[in-house]
Design a protein around this motif. Structure first.
Motif, mmCIF file in Angstrom:
data_model
loop_
_atom_site.group_PDB
_atom_site.id
_atom_site.type_symbol
_atom_site.label_atom_id
_atom_site.label_comp_id
_atom_site.label_asym_id
_atom_site.label_seq_id
_atom_site.Cartn_x
_atom_site.Cartn_y
_atom_site.Cartn_z
ATOM 1 N N VAL A 144 -41.734 -23.140 12.667
ATOM 2 C CA VAL A 144 -42.059 -21.955 11.887
ATOM 3 C C VAL A 144 -42.165 -22.229 10.554
ATOM 4 C CG1 VAL A 144 -40.511 -20.612 13.593
ATOM 5 C CG2 VAL A 144 -39.712 -21.478 11.638
ATOM 6 N N ALA A 145 -42.425 -21.156 9.646
ATOM 7 C CA ALA A 145 -42.571 -21.280 8.150
ATOM 8 C C ALA A 145 -41.541 -22.240 7.556
ATOM 9 C CB ALA A 145 -42.377 -20.098 7.515
ATOM 10 N N ALA A 146 -42.003 -23.123 6.659
ATOM 11 C CA ALA A 146 -41.314 -24.184 6.088
ATOM 12 C C ALA A 146 -39.888 -23.559 5.297
ATOM 13 C CB ALA A 146 -42.079 -24.926 4.912
ATOM 14 N N GLY A 147 -38.744 -24.081 5.623
ATOM 15 C CA GLY A 147 -37.543 -23.628 5.071
ATOM 16 C C GLY A 147 -37.119 -22.189 5.508
ATOM 17 N N LYS A 148 -37.637 -21.893 6.875
ATOM 18 C CA LYS A 148 -37.100 -20.536 7.493
ATOM 19 C C LYS A 148 -36.700 -20.869 8.839
ATOM 20 C CE LYS A 148 -38.518 -18.017 4.008
ATOM 21 N NZ LYS A 148 -37.702 -17.344 3.065
ATOM 22 N N PRO A 149 -36.215 -21.810 9.259
ATOM 23 C CA PRO A 149 -35.735 -22.284 10.729
ATOM 24 C C PRO A 149 -34.831 -20.805 11.125
ATOM 25 C CG PRO A 149 -34.205 -23.582 9.383
ATOM 26 C CD PRO A 149 -35.205 -22.746 8.406
ATOM 27 N N ARG A 150 -35.007 -20.585 12.525
ATOM 28 C CA ARG A 150 -34.354 -19.487 13.024
ATOM 29 C C ARG A 150 -33.029 -19.867 13.760
ATOM 30 N NH1 ARG A 150 -38.751 -18.240 17.322
ATOM 31 N NH2 ARG A 150 -38.770 -20.808 17.102
ATOM 32 N N ILE A 151 -32.094 -20.311 12.700
ATOM 33 C CA ILE A 151 -30.629 -20.366 13.069
ATOM 34 C C ILE A 151 -29.761 -19.786 11.981
ATOM 35 C CG2 ILE A 151 -31.182 -22.646 14.456
ATOM 36 C CD1 ILE A 151 -30.340 -24.104 11.845
ATOM 37 N N LYS A 152 -28.454 -19.620 12.417
ATOM 38 C CA LYS A 152 -27.797 -19.033 11.229
ATOM 39 C C LYS A 152 -26.693 -20.254 10.700
ATOM 40 C CE LYS A 152 -26.931 -14.799 13.769
ATOM 41 N NZ LYS A 152 -26.038 -13.764 14.346
ATOM 42 N N ALA A 153 -26.854 -21.448 11.187
ATOM 43 C CA ALA A 153 -25.967 -22.734 10.566
ATOM 44 C C ALA A 153 -26.829 -23.115 9.451
ATOM 45 C CB ALA A 153 -25.852 -23.695 11.764
ATOM 46 N N ARG A 154 -26.018 -23.728 8.640
ATOM 47 C CA ARG A 154 -26.437 -24.235 7.462
ATOM 48 C C ARG A 154 -27.162 -25.421 7.790
ATOM 49 N NH1 ARG A 154 -25.667 -27.478 2.726
ATOM 50 N NH2 ARG A 154 -25.798 -26.467 0.994
ATOM 51 N N TRP A 155 -28.300 -25.657 6.990
ATOM 52 C CA TRP A 155 -29.179 -26.925 7.390
ATOM 53 C C TRP A 155 -29.487 -27.415 6.033
ATOM 54 C CZ3 TRP A 155 -33.835 -26.602 5.031
ATOM 55 C CH2 TRP A 155 -34.167 -25.513 4.551
ATOM 56 N N ARG A 156 -29.620 -28.865 6.150
ATOM 57 C CA ARG A 156 -30.168 -29.498 5.036
ATOM 58 C C ARG A 156 -31.392 -29.919 5.158
ATOM 59 N NH1 ARG A 156 -26.626 -30.209 0.561
ATOM 60 N NH2 ARG A 156 -24.575 -30.377 1.212
ATOM 61 N N PHE A 157 -31.877 -30.331 6.295
ATOM 62 C CA PHE A 157 -33.505 -30.434 6.366
ATOM 63 C C PHE A 157 -33.920 -29.667 7.470
ATOM 64 C CE2 PHE A 157 -31.215 -34.302 4.992
ATOM 65 C CZ PHE A 157 -32.066 -34.689 3.734
ATOM 66 N N HIS A 158 -35.132 -29.277 7.271
ATOM 67 C CA HIS A 158 -36.070 -28.542 8.201
ATOM 68 C C HIS A 158 -37.325 -29.108 8.714
ATOM 69 C CE1 HIS A 158 -38.648 -24.767 9.194
ATOM 70 N NE2 HIS A 158 -38.212 -25.112 10.365
ATOM 71 N N GLN A 159 -37.242 -29.721 9.937
ATOM 72 C CA GLN A 159 -38.638 -30.002 10.327
ATOM 73 C C GLN A 159 -39.753 -28.837 10.925
ATOM 74 O OE1 GLN A 159 -39.902 -32.339 14.086
ATOM 75 N NE2 GLN A 159 -39.780 -34.037 12.808
ATOM 76 N N TYR A 160 -40.713 -28.420 10.168
ATOM 77 C CA TYR A 160 -41.325 -27.146 10.447
ATOM 78 C C TYR A 160 -42.669 -27.602 11.161
ATOM 79 C CZ TYR A 160 -43.883 -28.244 6.149
ATOM 80 O OH TYR A 160 -44.728 -28.693 5.182
ATOM 81 N N THR A 161 -43.209 -28.673 11.337
ATOM 82 C CA THR A 161 -44.485 -28.890 12.004
ATOM 83 C C THR A 161 -44.482 -30.359 12.477
ATOM 84 O OG1 THR A 161 -46.664 -28.660 12.135
ATOM 85 C CG2 THR A 161 -45.911 -29.194 9.830
ATOM 86 N N ASP A 162 -45.236 -30.624 13.446
ATOM 87 C CA ASP A 162 -45.569 -32.033 13.682
ATOM 88 C C ASP A 162 -47.066 -32.356 13.741
ATOM 89 O OD1 ASP A 162 -46.511 -30.544 15.898
ATOM 90 O OD2 ASP A 162 -45.298 -31.828 17.438
#
Length: 185
Positions: A144-162
């Motif tokens: 999805v959009a970079a930095g907008k993962p659809r989770i409630k947990a705190r994250w450090r890194f988000h892979q948003y595309t391959d």
């Protein structure tokens, strides 16, 4: 947000570093595979002054042996980040939640001077994870959009595309803040 990529043997050792702050390099898988481009891909990142991480693709079973194998092949440098890649294997299996947790704890024992993070996709996080244990941080894959993962947990890194390769963002205010976090293991 900081930009980064993750690379494996499928990518060139002369990958584009323009605009990047970090790179995760695949080191190992199971108890027998080593990325043949590990040294060259690592050198490229270090020469560019990037924060470097290494990841291990986790298979079910023999967790201590896998952790020992990973740390025997991944460079041992304080400030590098270690990651466990928890997803479905090529034969359709996956490590259990308990195995994932045990592997992360074993890595923390073997490499106390490195931050250890969990990489998994949104589906694994929401349906396979039962402990919310991600070591020192969560690296979530959700396209999805970079930095907008659809989770409630705190994250450090988000892979948003391959496409055309695995692109990531990191939730740190600056490259210096990421480096400090990585070095403060």
């Amino acid at each position: 947000m900081l930009r980064g990529i993750d690379v494996s043997a499928y990518q060139s050792s002369s990958y584009d570093i323009d605009g990047l702050s970090f790179v995760f390099v695949k080191a190992t898988e199971g108890r027998s595979y080593v990325n043949p481009r590990l040294a060259a891909q690592t050198k490229r990142a270090r020469d560019a002054g990037l924060v470097v991480g290494f990841y291990h693709f986790l298979w079910p079973g023999n967790l201590t042996a896998q952790a020992e194998y990973f740390v025997s092949k991944a460079p041992d440098r304080p400030g590098d980040i270690l990651a466990v890649d928890w997803e479905t294997t090529s034969n359709g299996t996956h490590a259990s939640n308990a195995q994932k947790d045990l592997f992360i704890r074993k890595l923390k024992d073997l490499r106390p001077n490195n931050q250890v993070v969990l990489y998994c996709n949104r589906n694994f996080w929401l349906t396979h994870d039962t402990t919310s244990y991600a070591g020192d941080g969560l690296w979530i894959a959700d396209y999805v959009a970079a930095g907008k993962p659809r989770i409630k947990a705190r994250w450090r890194f988000h892979q948003y595309t391959d496409e055309p390769l695995d692109k990531n963002v990191a939730d740190f205010g600056s490259k210096a803040a990421l480096r400090k976090w990585a070095e403060d293991a």
